[in-house]
Write a protein that holds these residues in place. Structure first.
Motif, short mmCIF file in Angstrom:
data_model
loop_
_atom_site.label_atom_id
_atom_site.label_comp_id
_atom_site.label_asym_id
_atom_site.label_seq_id
_atom_site.Cartn_x
_atom_site.Cartn_y
_atom_site.Cartn_z
N LEU A 1 0.82 -1.21 0.00
CA LEU A 1 0.00 0.00 0.00
C LEU A 1 0.86 1.26 0.00
O LEU A 1 0.55 2.23 -0.70
CB LEU A 1 -0.96 0.00 1.19
CG LEU A 1 -2.06 -1.06 1.13
CD1 LEU A 1 -2.74 -1.19 2.49
CD2 LEU A 1 -3.06 -0.73 0.05
N ALA A 2 1.95 1.26 0.77
CA ALA A 2 2.83 2.43 0.81
C ALA A 2 3.50 2.65 -0.54
O ALA A 2 3.60 3.80 -1.00
CB ALA A 2 3.88 2.26 1.92
N LEU A 3 3.96 1.59 -1.17
CA LEU A 3 4.56 1.73 -2.50
C LEU A 3 3.53 2.24 -3.49
O LEU A 3 3.81 3.13 -4.31
CB LEU A 3 5.15 0.40 -2.97
CG LEU A 3 5.78 0.40 -4.36
CD1 LEU A 3 6.90 1.43 -4.45
CD2 LEU A 3 6.28 -0.98 -4.72
N LYS B 1 9.61 5.91 2.34
CA LYS B 1 10.26 5.62 3.63
C LYS B 1 9.48 4.53 4.36
O LYS B 1 10.07 3.59 4.89
CB LYS B 1 10.33 6.89 4.47
CG LYS B 1 10.95 6.71 5.81
CD LYS B 1 11.00 8.03 6.57
CE LYS B 1 11.47 7.81 7.97
NZ LYS B 1 10.57 8.32 8.97
N ILE B 2 8.16 4.66 4.38
CA ILE B 2 7.32 3.63 5.02
C ILE B 2 7.52 2.29 4.32
O ILE B 2 7.70 1.25 4.98
CB ILE B 2 5.82 4.03 4.97
CG1 ILE B 2 5.56 5.34 5.70
CG2 ILE B 2 4.92 2.90 5.48
CD1 ILE B 2 5.82 5.31 7.18
N HIS B 3 7.52 2.31 3.00
CA HIS B 3 7.72 1.07 2.23
C HIS B 3 9.07 0.43 2.58
O HIS B 3 9.16 -0.78 2.81
CB HIS B 3 7.65 1.37 0.73
CG HIS B 3 7.93 0.20 -0.12
ND1 HIS B 3 9.14 0.04 -0.77
CD2 HIS B 3 7.19 -0.89 -0.44
CE1 HIS B 3 9.11 -1.09 -1.44
NE2 HIS B 3 7.95 -1.67 -1.25
N ALA B 4 10.11 1.24 2.65
CA ALA B 4 11.46 0.73 2.94
C ALA B 4 11.53 0.09 4.33
O ALA B 4 12.21 -0.91 4.51
CB ALA B 4 12.47 1.86 2.82
N GLU B 5 10.81 0.65 5.27
CA GLU B 5 10.81 0.08 6.62
C GLU B 5 10.29 -1.35 6.63
O GLU B 5 10.75 -2.17 7.40
CB GLU B 5 9.96 0.94 7.57
CG GLU B 5 10.58 2.27 7.89
CD GLU B 5 9.67 3.19 8.69
OE1 GLU B 5 8.59 2.73 9.15
OE2 GLU B 5 10.02 4.36 8.86
N TYR B 6 9.36 -1.65 5.76
CA TYR B 6 8.79 -2.99 5.70
C TYR B 6 9.58 -3.94 4.82
O TYR B 6 9.58 -5.15 5.05
CB TYR B 6 7.32 -2.94 5.29
CG TYR B 6 6.47 -2.48 6.44
CD1 TYR B 6 5.96 -3.39 7.36
CD2 TYR B 6 6.23 -1.14 6.65
CE1 TYR B 6 5.21 -2.98 8.45
CE2 TYR B 6 5.49 -0.70 7.74
CZ TYR B 6 4.99 -1.63 8.63
OH TYR B 6 4.26 -1.21 9.71
N THR B 7 10.26 -3.42 3.82
CA THR B 7 11.04 -4.31 2.94
C THR B 7 12.36 -4.71 3.61
O THR B 7 12.95 -5.70 3.22
CB THR B 7 11.31 -3.68 1.57
OG1 THR B 7 11.96 -2.42 1.74
CG2 THR B 7 10.03 -3.50 0.79
N GLU B 8 12.79 -3.94 4.60
CA GLU B 8 14.03 -4.24 5.30
C GLU B 8 13.85 -5.30 6.37
O GLU B 8 14.81 -5.81 6.92
CB GLU B 8 14.62 -2.97 5.91
CG GLU B 8 15.07 -1.97 4.87
CD GLU B 8 15.43 -0.62 5.45
OE1 GLU B 8 15.33 -0.42 6.67
OE2 GLU B 8 15.82 0.26 4.65
N LYS B 9 12.61 -5.63 6.71
CA LYS B 9 12.35 -6.60 7.79
C LYS B 9 12.58 -8.00 7.32
O LYS B 9 12.48 -8.38 6.22
CB LYS B 9 10.92 -6.45 8.27
CG LYS B 9 10.71 -5.16 9.02
CD LYS B 9 9.29 -5.08 9.54
CE LYS B 9 9.12 -3.77 10.29
NZ LYS B 9 7.83 -3.61 10.88
#
Length: 90
Positions: A63-65, A82-90
């Motif tokens: 959704l963020a992307l 930034k929100i998207h990156a926080e989730y892809t880094e997990k």
């Protein structure tokens, strides 16, 4: 920026689809819609949520992307990325 294409490819592989037409049929859209999303068009939030669920990802990741792709404002786009990156880094 990662594109929705990578998620479409992951879904296509997971479901064993041979073509974007098969993927489109599964998602209830045309092959040309899939091509447009691959070229940078946003996707509906409902489809993002469905794809995230199937791929066992947090919906906010897609959704963020999608919101970043949709955004015309650079500051807002940066926020969503930034929100998207926080989730892809997990």
């Amino acid at each position: 920026m990662e594109s929705m294409a990578s998620y479409l490819d992951e879904l296509k592989e997971k479901k064993g689809f041979k073509s974007d037409a098969d993927l489109g049929k599964f998602l209830g859209v045309s092959r040309s819609y899939i091509s447009q999303v691959r070229a940078g068009m946003e996707m509906g939030d409902e489809r993002c949520f469905k794809i995230a669920s199937i791929l066992k990802k947090e919906p906010i990741e897609l959704l963020a992307l999608n919101r970043a792709i949709r955004s015309k404002d650079n500051e807002l786009k940066a926020y969503w990325l930034k929100i998207h990156a926080e989730y892809t880094e997990k």
